[in-house]
Design a protein around this motif. Structure first.
Motif, PDB file in Angstrom:
ATOM      1  N   ALA A  87       0.831  -1.206   0.000  1.00  0.00           N
ATOM      2  CA  ALA A  87       0.000   0.000   0.000  1.00  0.00           C
ATOM      3  C   ALA A  87       0.860   1.248   0.000  1.00  0.00           C
ATOM      4  CB  ALA A  87      -0.932   0.013   1.210  1.00  0.00           C
ATOM      5  N   LEU A  88       0.262   2.326  -0.515  1.00  0.00           N
ATOM      6  CA  LEU A  88       0.794   3.684  -0.418  1.00  0.00           C
ATOM      7  C   LEU A  88      -0.258   4.556   0.251  1.00  0.00           C
ATOM      8  CD1 LEU A  88       2.083   4.278  -4.081  1.00  0.00           C
ATOM      9  CD2 LEU A  88       3.481   3.620  -2.098  1.00  0.00           C
ATOM     10  N   VAL A  89       0.180   5.507   1.051  1.00  0.00           N
ATOM     11  CA  VAL A  89      -0.721   6.534   1.579  1.00  0.00           C
ATOM     12  C   VAL A  89      -0.415   7.819   0.827  1.00  0.00           C
ATOM     13  CG1 VAL A  89      -1.350   7.911   3.587  1.00  0.00           C
ATOM     14  CG2 VAL A  89      -0.966   5.452   3.835  1.00  0.00           C
ATOM     15  N   TYR A  90      -1.396   8.285   0.075  1.00  0.00           N
ATOM     16  CA  TYR A  90      -1.228   9.429  -0.822  1.00  0.00           C
ATOM     17  C   TYR A  90      -1.797  10.682  -0.172  1.00  0.00           C
ATOM     18  CZ  TYR A  90      -1.845  12.248  -5.085  1.00  0.00           C
ATOM     19  OH  TYR A  90      -1.822  13.243  -6.035  1.00  0.00           O
TER      20      TYR A  90
ATOM     21  N   ASP B  28     -10.664  15.161  -4.273  1.00  0.00           N
ATOM     22  CA  ASP B  28      -9.704  14.942  -5.356  1.00  0.00           C
ATOM     23  C   ASP B  28      -8.678  13.879  -4.984  1.00  0.00           C
ATOM     24  OD1 ASP B  28     -10.945  16.934  -6.897  1.00  0.00           O
ATOM     25  OD2 ASP B  28      -9.742  18.501  -5.948  1.00  0.00           O
ATOM     26  N   VAL B  29      -8.257  13.872  -3.725  1.00  0.00           N
ATOM     27  CA  VAL B  29      -7.321  12.850  -3.259  1.00  0.00           C
ATOM     28  C   VAL B  29      -7.979  11.473  -3.329  1.00  0.00           C
ATOM     29  CG1 VAL B  29      -5.825  12.098  -1.374  1.00  0.00           C
ATOM     30  CG2 VAL B  29      -6.211  14.539  -1.728  1.00  0.00           C
TER      31      VAL B  29
ATOM     32  N   ASP C 293      -8.495   6.093  -5.659  1.00  0.00           N
ATOM     33  CA  ASP C 293      -9.344   5.050  -6.242  1.00  0.00           C
ATOM     34  C   ASP C 293      -8.864   4.673  -7.643  1.00  0.00           C
ATOM     35  OD1 ASP C 293     -10.923   5.023  -3.990  1.00  0.00           O
ATOM     36  OD2 ASP C 293     -12.502   6.278  -4.846  1.00  0.00           O
ATOM     37  N   ARG C 294      -8.439   5.662  -8.392  1.00  0.00           N
ATOM     38  CA  ARG C 294      -8.004   5.423  -9.764  1.00  0.00           C
ATOM     39  C   ARG C 294      -6.802   4.487  -9.840  1.00  0.00           C
ATOM     40  NH1 ARG C 294      -5.101  10.071 -13.427  1.00  0.00           N
ATOM     41  NH2 ARG C 294      -4.596   8.774 -15.237  1.00  0.00           N
ATOM     42  N   PHE C 295      -5.878   4.608  -8.899  1.00  0.00           N
ATOM     43  CA  PHE C 295      -4.639   3.849  -8.977  1.00  0.00           C
ATOM     44  C   PHE C 295      -4.606   2.617  -8.074  1.00  0.00           C
ATOM     45  CE2 PHE C 295      -3.279   7.956 -10.711  1.00  0.00           C
ATOM     46  CZ  PHE C 295      -2.635   7.523 -11.864  1.00  0.00           C
TER      47      PHE C 295
ATOM     48  N   LEU D   5      -2.918  -1.217  -2.699  1.00  0.00           N
ATOM     49  CA  LEU D   5      -3.945  -0.351  -2.131  1.00  0.00           C
ATOM     50  C   LEU D   5      -3.376   1.068  -2.027  1.00  0.00           C
ATOM     51  CD1 LEU D   5      -6.683   0.026  -0.587  1.00  0.00           C
ATOM     52  CD2 LEU D   5      -5.394  -0.497   1.510  1.00  0.00           C
ATOM     53  N   VAL D   6      -4.088   2.040  -2.570  1.00  0.00           N
ATOM     54  CA  VAL D   6      -3.694   3.443  -2.413  1.00  0.00           C
ATOM     55  C   VAL D   6      -4.711   4.102  -1.487  1.00  0.00           C
ATOM     56  CG1 VAL D   6      -3.185   5.629  -3.538  1.00  0.00           C
ATOM     57  CG2 VAL D   6      -2.678   3.467  -4.721  1.00  0.00           C
ATOM     58  N   VAL D   7      -4.223   4.588  -0.360  1.00  0.00           N
ATOM     59  CA  VAL D   7      -5.077   5.143   0.690  1.00  0.00           C
ATOM     60  C   VAL D   7      -5.017   6.670   0.639  1.00  0.00           C
ATOM     61  CG1 VAL D   7      -5.434   5.307   3.181  1.00  0.00           C
ATOM     62  CG2 VAL D   7      -4.750   3.127   2.148  1.00  0.00           C
TER      63      VAL D   7
END
Length: 252
Positions: free
Chosen positions: A31-34, A43-44, A49-51, A57-59
């Motif tokens: 996972a990454l936390v963006y 927007d975040v 969700d897109r990636f 998992l992108v959080v």
């Protein structure tokens, strides 16, 4: 998300695109936390969700800039349901994060003039879920100080690449001793103080990437700051922005 006995997450990155995702997967992250600067929560969420996919998992998260430009202090929040603006006082920001039940992390404590201090940790320790004890932008004495603060206040540790550059992705990560499948799982693990390891790479390549991240501070605090202060107008995360529907009137 592939179930396993551990979960490796880079808990704070500023960049996100196809190349970032490829690099994260190649480096074995789950996972990454963006948490990009000055970007509104919807927007975040949209970009996260897109990636996100079955392998990564992108959080979505927000690094909230509390206070004004001269006294700003950064707080990283995961699990937000409603937007929280930048530039509001630290006490008000922490109260709002607590109201929403967010996981509250302290990135780069006592680093330069953009971080929570020891006195801030003491004042808000009941609302803080973890302290960053290794950051690639730190010098060794900053990391040592951060470890002491984590220990002194009995707060769990975490780390991240704090990547403002793609090549920094996966240079440091937090590894939990349980499998986590969703954003809610990660937020719960942070809030519950789940067992984890702070892990980082080493060697000359790592040192070069750390140096490049530190050098990036020069751009962040020169041209970028001038652009934001004087050229770009109101930030989209300013509390007076129409997006906040007067919820923070009188706070800023």
């Amino acid at each position: 998300m592939i179930e396993g006995e551990s979960f490796r997450v880079d808990l704070h990155v500023k960049v996100l695109d196809e190349r970032v995702v490829e690099r994260a997967k190649a480096r074995g992250l789950d996972a990454l936390v963006y948490a990009p600067h000055f970007t509104r929560l919807p927007d975040v969420h949209r970009e996260a969700d897109r990636f996100s996919d079955d392998d990564l998992l992108v959080v979505p998260a927000r690094e909230v800039f509390t206070g004004d430009w001269r006294t700003r202090k950064h707080v990283l929040a995961l699990g937000l349901d409603e937007p929280v603006p930048d530039f509001i006082p630290l006490d008000d920001a922490m109260a709002e994060l607590d109201r929403q039940g967010a996981a509250v992390l302290v990135p780069h404590p006592e680093f330069l003039n953009v971080s929570l201090s020891a006195s801030d940790l003491a004042a808000h320790r009941d609302r803080i879920d973890a302290v960053e004890t290794y950051n690639p932008k730190h010098w060794p004495h900053h990391n040592e100080r951060a470890r002491k603060l984590s220990s002194e206040y009995g707060l769990p540790a975490f780390t991240s690449s704090y990547a403002h550059r793609r090549m920094s992705i996966g240079e440091a990560w937090t590894e939990f001793d349980r499998s986590l499948a969703t954003e809610d799982d990660l937020v719960a693990a942070l809030r519950d103080g789940a067992t984890r390891r702070v892990v980082r790479r080493s060697g000359w390549r790592h040192e070069l990437r750390c140096a490049a991240e530190f050098a990036h501070l020069g751009w962040e605090n020169s041209y970028e700051k001038i652009d934001r202060l004087f050229l770009s107008g109101m930030e989209p995360t300013h509390p007076d922005h129409i997006a906040y529907e007067d919820r923070f009137d009188g706070v800023y």
